[in-house]
Design an enzyme around this catalytic site. Structure first.
Site, PDB file in Angstrom:
ATOM      1  N   ASP A  41       0.820  -1.228   0.000  1.00 59.00           N
ATOM      2  CA  ASP A  41       0.000   0.000   0.000  1.00 59.00           C
ATOM      3  C   ASP A  41       0.852   1.275   0.000  1.00 59.00           C
ATOM      4  OD1 ASP A  41      -2.124  -1.690   0.139  1.00 59.00           O
ATOM      5  OD2 ASP A  41      -2.733  -1.185   2.173  1.00 59.00           O
ATOM      6  N   MET A  68      -6.317  -2.678  -4.175  1.00 56.62           N
ATOM      7  CA  MET A  68      -6.063  -2.602  -2.729  1.00 56.62           C
ATOM      8  C   MET A  68      -5.729  -1.169  -2.326  1.00 56.62           C
ATOM      9  SD  MET A  68      -4.271  -6.095  -1.486  1.00 56.62           S
ATOM     10  CE  MET A  68      -5.290  -7.541  -1.173  1.00 56.62           C
ATOM     11  N   ARG A  75      -6.117   0.202   1.754  1.00 59.83           N
ATOM     12  CA  ARG A  75      -7.003   0.213   2.915  1.00 59.83           C
ATOM     13  C   ARG A  75      -7.277   1.633   3.381  1.00 59.83           C
ATOM     14  NH1 ARG A  75      -8.258  -2.960   7.390  1.00 59.83           N
ATOM     15  NH2 ARG A  75      -8.001  -4.721   6.031  1.00 59.83           N
TER      16      ARG A  75
HETATM   17  O1  F6P Z   1      -2.033  -3.845   3.913  1.00 59.55           O
HETATM   18  C1  F6P Z   1      -1.934  -4.496   2.712  1.00 59.55           C
HETATM   19  C2  F6P Z   1      -3.251  -5.047   2.266  1.00 59.55           C
HETATM   20  O2  F6P Z   1      -2.949  -5.593   1.028  1.00 59.55           O
HETATM   21  C3  F6P Z   1      -4.422  -4.067   2.206  1.00 59.55           C
HETATM   22  O3  F6P Z   1      -4.435  -3.262   1.081  1.00 59.55           O
HETATM   23  C4  F6P Z   1      -5.592  -5.014   2.262  1.00 59.55           C
HETATM   24  O4  F6P Z   1      -6.750  -4.392   2.765  1.00 59.55           O
HETATM   25  C5  F6P Z   1      -5.113  -6.065   3.194  1.00 59.55           C
HETATM   26  O5  F6P Z   1      -3.711  -6.114   3.071  1.00 59.55           O
HETATM   27  C6  F6P Z   1      -5.698  -7.427   2.936  1.00 59.55           C
HETATM   28  O6  F6P Z   1      -5.316  -8.254   3.971  1.00 59.55           O
HETATM   29  P1  F6P Z   1      -5.657  -9.814   4.049  1.00 59.55           P
HETATM   30  O7  F6P Z   1      -4.569 -10.514   3.301  1.00 59.55           O
HETATM   31  O8  F6P Z   1      -5.636 -10.107   5.485  1.00 59.55           O
HETATM   32  O9  F6P Z   1      -6.992 -10.031   3.404  1.00 59.55           O
END
Ligand code: F6P
Length: 357
Positions: free
Chosen positions: A142, A184, A186
């Site tokens: 991110d 992605m 967040r």
């Molecule tokens: O922080 C990195 C990230 O790729 C975010 O953009 C995304 O919301 C999150 O990880 C997804 O996490 P997980 O792998 O737990 O679904």
């Protein structure tokens, strides 16, 4: 001077983590003659005392171009909130941080390198305050960690998202469609902004700029009037409408973002006289081989962080500022770095005709 150093990867993975592990192991063994050991499954592996993996020159040979992390990463494993399932089906969260620290001693680890994002740095910082000898490597696709210009994995993610836009563009043109791509991001819209500009998107919706769907609709209508019957809309998963909320589902482990692309798609289908299709790119952005730049950056981070260990700079994180490797306090680095809605890059995108809703 440490002799035996551990390395762990925490939080979600990012392309380039293995390149960090390789560079750290090569530098530690070749320059300092230390033993470098891999801690499996992030902080969970430390707490559970999982067997350490010797990271010899031989063992890390194949790691430079490999995606993911060979050490595994417990995404939400924190020694300050360790889940203990209870007989009634509920979960209690215990602070087992003192166990994690004593395990480091039991394993003979003189120091620990942690590669992670804001969550991992927050845990590491608290352990440092308890006396642990830890240094950090910033990691997140991110690109939202402060005090480092960029994190590895980000460029790989932009490449993937841009390629998706290029592919969507050709099929959008064939069928005269509005294509929505959810990427992605967040809390920060860096991937959406960079891929959106590189992939010639017509609208980019990011968490930093609450959107008005009417503005996106008007943009699509203008495009149609100009004689082009397809358009591309990029939506960061963390974007939200003005006065509205992010789209997420609640899980036991926290909140999982997702769904804003579909919501935007539905709203656009109502207001624009066009067919809309939605693609959610998801974890495709986190997987696969790192780009050459990400291998280069991860290698610089991995090698430089070993010199931080040699200098016993506990609580510091390696960072890229301009063209230089520097070290910064973890505490300050874990602050969120967000896109400036009034900044030069957003203004440039607006100058090109891209709307932010
Ligand atoms: O922080 C990195 C990230 O790729 C975010 O953009 C995304 O919301 C999150 O990880 C997804 O996490 P997980 O792998 O737990 O679904």
């Amino acid at each position: 001077m440490p002799k035996r150093v551990g390395i762990l990867t925490g939080g979600g993975d990012a392309p380039g983590l293995n390149a960090v592990i390789r560079a750290a192991a090569l530098t530690a063994t070749r320059v300092y003659g230390w033993e470098m050991m891999g801690v499996l499954e992030g902080f969970d592996g430390l707490y559970h005392g999982l067997p350490l993996i010797p990271l010899t020159e031989q063992n890390v040979r194949e790691l430079l171009a490999r995606g993911g992390t060979v050490l595994g990463a417990a995404n939400r494993g924190s020694p300050f909130a360790h889940p203990v399932p209870l007989p009634d089906g509920t979960i209690r969260y215990d602070d087992v941080s003192h166990v994690a620290i004593s395990r480091m001693k039991d394993m003979g680890l003189d120091a620990l390198i942690v590669a992670g994002g804001d969550g991992t740095m927050a845990i590491a910082q608290k352990l440092v305050e308890m006396g642990a000898r830890i240094v950090g490597v910033p990691k997140t696709i991110d690109n939202d960690l402060s005090l480092t210009d960029v994190t590895f994995g980000f460029e790989t993610a932009i490449n993937t998202a841009t390629e998706a836009l290029d592919r969507l563009q050709t099929t959008a043109e064939s069928h005269h469609r509005v294509m929505v791509l959810e990427v992605m991001g967040r809390d920060a819209g860096w991937i959406a902004l960079h891929a959106g500009v590189a992939g010639a998107a017509d609208a980019i919706l990011i968490p930093e700029i609450p959107f008005d769907i009417q503005i996106v609709c008007q943009k699509i209508q203008q495009i149609q009037l100009s004689g082009r019957h397809h358009s591309l809309i990029v939506v960061a998963e963390g974007a939200a409408p003005m006065g509205g909320k992010q789209s997420y589902t609640r899980r036991e482990t926290g909140v999982r973002l997702g769904g804003m692309g579909h919501l935007v798609g539905e709203l656009l289908a109502e207001c624009a006289a066009a067919e809309v299709r939605v693609t959610v790119l998801g974890h495709v952005q986190r997987g696969g081989q790192p780009t050459p730049y990400d291998r280069w950056l991860a290698t610089r981070f991995g090698s430089a962080v070993v010199h931080l260990v040699a200098q016993e700079k506990w609580g510091q994180m390696i960072a890229l500022q301009g063209t230089r490797m520097v070290d910064v306090p973890m505490k300050a680095a874990m602050r969120l770095k967000r896109v400036d809605p009034a900044g030069e890059t957003v203004r440039m995108a607006r100058d090109l005709g891209i709307v932010f809703g």
